[in-house]
Design a protein around this motif. Sequence first.
Motif, mmCIF file in Angstrom:
data_model
loop_
_atom_site.group_PDB
_atom_site.id
_atom_site.type_symbol
_atom_site.label_atom_id
_atom_site.label_comp_id
_atom_site.label_asym_id
_atom_site.label_seq_id
_atom_site.Cartn_x
_atom_site.Cartn_y
_atom_site.Cartn_z
ATOM 1 N N PRO A 644 0.887 -1.162 0.064
ATOM 2 C CA PRO A 644 0.062 -0.133 0.010
ATOM 3 C C PRO A 644 0.865 1.202 -0.093
ATOM 4 N N GLY A 645 2.045 1.138 0.264
ATOM 5 C CA GLY A 645 2.896 2.411 0.494
ATOM 6 C C GLY A 645 3.174 3.120 -0.749
ATOM 7 N N VAL A 646 3.298 1.994 -1.987
ATOM 8 C CA VAL A 646 3.715 2.589 -3.201
ATOM 9 C C VAL A 646 2.776 2.352 -4.471
ATOM 10 N N GLU A 647 1.220 2.005 -3.881
ATOM 11 C CA GLU A 647 0.298 1.763 -4.923
ATOM 12 C C GLU A 647 -0.894 2.750 -4.690
ATOM 13 N N ASP A 648 -1.406 2.956 -5.810
ATOM 14 C CA ASP A 648 -2.671 3.959 -6.037
ATOM 15 C C ASP A 648 -2.257 5.299 -5.365
ATOM 16 N N LEU A 649 -1.249 5.749 -5.887
ATOM 17 C CA LEU A 649 -0.760 7.183 -5.198
ATOM 18 C C LEU A 649 -1.363 8.398 -5.765
ATOM 19 N N ALA A 650 -2.192 8.260 -6.888
ATOM 20 C CA ALA A 650 -3.059 9.178 -7.196
ATOM 21 C C ALA A 650 -3.836 9.814 -6.459
ATOM 22 N N ILE A 651 -4.553 8.918 -5.369
ATOM 23 C CA ILE A 651 -5.603 9.310 -4.586
ATOM 24 C C ILE A 651 -5.118 9.479 -3.072
ATOM 25 N N LYS A 652 -3.830 9.542 -2.959
ATOM 26 C CA LYS A 652 -3.202 9.524 -1.717
ATOM 27 C C LYS A 652 -2.371 10.833 -1.450
ATOM 28 N N PRO A 653 -2.519 11.424 -0.292
ATOM 29 C CA PRO A 653 -1.752 12.718 -0.153
ATOM 30 C C PRO A 653 -0.376 12.510 0.219
ATOM 31 N N GLY A 654 0.414 13.502 -0.215
ATOM 32 C CA GLY A 654 1.843 13.410 0.111
ATOM 33 C C GLY A 654 2.540 13.092 -1.256
ATOM 34 N N PHE A 655 2.234 13.101 -2.236
ATOM 35 C CA PHE A 655 2.683 12.712 -3.460
ATOM 36 C C PHE A 655 2.270 13.463 -4.817
ATOM 37 N N ARG A 656 3.300 13.855 -5.586
ATOM 38 C CA ARG A 656 3.078 14.689 -6.619
ATOM 39 C C ARG A 656 3.606 14.191 -7.925
ATOM 40 N N LEU A 657 2.758 14.039 -9.109
ATOM 41 C CA LEU A 657 2.885 13.304 -10.249
ATOM 42 C C LEU A 657 3.850 14.231 -11.078
ATOM 43 N N LEU A 658 5.155 13.715 -11.436
ATOM 44 C CA LEU A 658 5.952 14.150 -12.098
ATOM 45 C C LEU A 658 5.964 13.923 -13.408
ATOM 46 N N ASP A 659 5.565 12.865 -13.992
ATOM 47 C CA ASP A 659 5.414 12.161 -15.204
ATOM 48 C C ASP A 659 4.599 11.022 -15.367
ATOM 49 N N SER A 660 4.070 10.746 -16.674
ATOM 50 C CA SER A 660 3.151 9.642 -16.706
ATOM 51 C C SER A 660 3.125 9.069 -18.219
ATOM 52 N N GLU A 661 2.934 7.961 -18.643
ATOM 53 C CA GLU A 661 2.759 7.442 -19.745
ATOM 54 C C GLU A 661 1.680 6.243 -19.598
ATOM 55 N N GLY A 662 0.611 6.668 -20.217
ATOM 56 C CA GLY A 662 -0.573 5.547 -20.128
ATOM 57 C C GLY A 662 -0.932 5.537 -18.761
ATOM 58 N N ASP A 663 -0.846 4.147 -18.041
ATOM 59 C CA ASP A 663 -1.135 4.066 -16.847
ATOM 60 C C ASP A 663 -0.105 4.152 -15.633
ATOM 61 N N ALA A 664 1.358 4.128 -16.196
ATOM 62 C CA ALA A 664 2.483 4.150 -15.653
ATOM 63 C C ALA A 664 2.802 5.620 -14.997
ATOM 64 N N ALA A 665 3.196 5.632 -13.732
ATOM 65 C CA ALA A 665 3.297 7.094 -13.057
ATOM 66 C C ALA A 665 4.581 7.263 -12.459
ATOM 67 N N LEU A 666 5.003 8.150 -12.512
ATOM 68 C CA LEU A 666 6.243 8.658 -11.788
ATOM 69 C C LEU A 666 5.904 9.737 -10.796
ATOM 70 N N TYR A 667 5.960 9.352 -9.420
ATOM 71 C CA TYR A 667 5.754 10.369 -8.306
ATOM 72 C C TYR A 667 6.890 10.869 -7.534
ATOM 73 N N GLU A 668 6.700 12.110 -6.878
ATOM 74 C CA GLU A 668 7.881 12.533 -5.888
ATOM 75 C C GLU A 668 7.224 12.611 -4.511
ATOM 76 N N VAL A 669 7.677 12.264 -3.560
ATOM 77 C CA VAL A 669 7.384 12.273 -2.166
ATOM 78 C C VAL A 669 7.465 13.603 -1.843
ATOM 79 N N THR A 670 6.344 14.234 -1.515
ATOM 80 C CA THR A 670 6.192 15.681 -0.900
ATOM 81 C C THR A 670 5.870 15.614 0.523
ATOM 82 N N ALA A 671 5.450 14.567 1.070
ATOM 83 C CA ALA A 671 5.203 14.604 2.490
ATOM 84 C C ALA A 671 6.581 15.030 3.309
#
Length: 672
Positions: A644-671
């Motif tokens: 759970p710590g690294v899944e479904d991050l689009a709906i969890k606070p403390g993360f910022r989307l940096l890049d994506s390709e289709g359903d694949a996504a790269l997040y930065e930890v902002t928390a």
Amino acid sequence: MTWWQAAPTILSALALMFIPGYLIARSCGSRGITAGALASPLTISVIALGAIAADLVGVTWSLWVLIVPVLLLSVGGLTVRLLWRHTHPTAHSARPAAQQHSVQRSIAFGSALALAAVLIGWRLIEIIISPDNVSQTYDAGFHLNALQFISDTGSASSLTLGGLTTNGADPYFYPAAWHGFVSLLTQLTQLTQLTQLTQLTQASIPVAVTASSLVISAVVWPIGCMFLCTRITGNRPIPLLVTGALSAAFGAFPYLMLDFGVLYPNLLSIALLPTSIGLAAMVLRLSADNHEKWAVSLLGFFGTLPGLALAHPSTLMALLALMLPMGAVALVRHWRHLHHTQSKAWRYLPSVASLIVYAVAVYLLWLRLRPGEAASDWKPFQTPAQAFGEVLTSAPQSRPIALMLTILVLAGILHVLQRKGGWWGLSLFVVTGYLFVVATAFPQDDYRALLTGVWYNDSFRLAALLPVTTIVIAVIGGSWLVTTFVSRIQSSATGAHRSGYRASLPAVAALVIAIAVITVGSQGKQMRETVTTAQESYELTEDSDFLSIDERALIERLPGQLPDDAVIAGNPWTGTLYAYALAGIPTLTPHVGSTGGDENLTILNRLHLAGSDPDICQLVETLNSYYVLDFGDTELHLGDHNYPGVEDLAIKPGFRLLDSEGDAALYEVTAC
């Protein structure tokens, strides 16, 4: 990427595999097919031992670690030979000329190798599809990431490679000969392409892996088979050609090791095994073609062992097991000689003592060089009769029956029984066949664990060993049938049977037809099914289970978006682990088989709680893991690992989307 673009890397792999070892072999007095067969095992031995030595003395892993010992060994071998000739002028005498036969053998060897290389290379191109594709299997991530790990650490030692999954702490032994070879290939390729040497390019690792697979499978393996088979049949044109055709006829090797696993170390070690067996036959004086000096054969044999063991120890154990019946045959021959010469009783003692010492040594190593019981939990799945049938028909793992191979194997067994020759070759077939039957059909008890635990009780690994010995019997049978056919055609054309093989137009035509029939007949349903099944492991599609087109595209953009010291978190079962091999960005979990220490597991399970748990942020800072790849929930082997710590991050606070390709996504930890 096209295969033409990969050609320089393939040619570099060919040169790297054969030139160093061939220089050593020739400098030490080996020649002909023996020198050619020795080339690759000696190269791998120097690489494997050189990697360990370089790490122990603090030398960075590079091509120089190969070049320097090759030059020293070559110069040393040549110097010893020259001194020996100078001090023993009568020991070196010219051998009788047999120019015509030598030319015929050379043509046959070249033709057989070309035939095998084309057939196997063609099949591998079908399987891999594109040279920069990666195997999407359980072990592939570890092996590819290990190559990047070698580049980052400057060490290809088998004593340190295990540090990949422990973040460099408390590294464990892992056989690294294959990894050392491929890592040098990436360096050599960059040199030949005049690219910058500071960082591996995104495509260099996958292409180097593909090139090495082609060279090992399509060149090293056929040469080793031709060397081994001619130890029984003699170094003649017909056995060479039959061996070339049949080396490409087995679905179990080399293709199985590039599909199941993926087991690159086993691919290399098993490809080297025929040469070691052939040299053992020469040392034991069982070889029908034994023109090398005994001392050269002995040195060559021991020279292949480090590479064989450090490619994969289980294959060394296979060699030791196969040498037991070979030693028994040699012992019987020796005793017969002593009996005929009416030797005294004490003359028997050294040979008996040698056999006892060898058997005890093998037994002790057999107990020592094996994985733990927890890793050897493969279960039997068929009856002994079914397993025996799979061995006899070259159809392990429920593959379609290889009809041509079955015919030739039966002919080979019949020929051995009729002529009372080639018994040691038949004994090899019996040993590997029995091990396969035990692993797949015997009860899961101590006896089975003792015999096949060396190979994890894994039927796939033992299935891959079957072609090594099956080809010997098949070549005996094939050579017998082809020789008979060609002789009769030649006799009919000339009106007189000739002893020996003298090429005439009808005989050449008959030989070409016979080899064509064997070749076409051996490329049937089993091979088509092998290709179709293996292709699934290399297909890069939108919905690939492990690594999709979108996920790879995102990974390849990472170097331009993340700091050089970044460490990526993510569920390895979804393909995030490929970020290290394909982009050079380390991941917390470089192998699906291990999540590392408790700290890594905490990140995977609790990173989404970083905003409310200061300890999580402290851990993120310690590991420098401020970035997460989220590749959804599609996992390898239809797995279902909940992190759970690294899944479904689009709906969890403390993360910022940096890049994506289709359903694949790269997040930065902002928390944090």
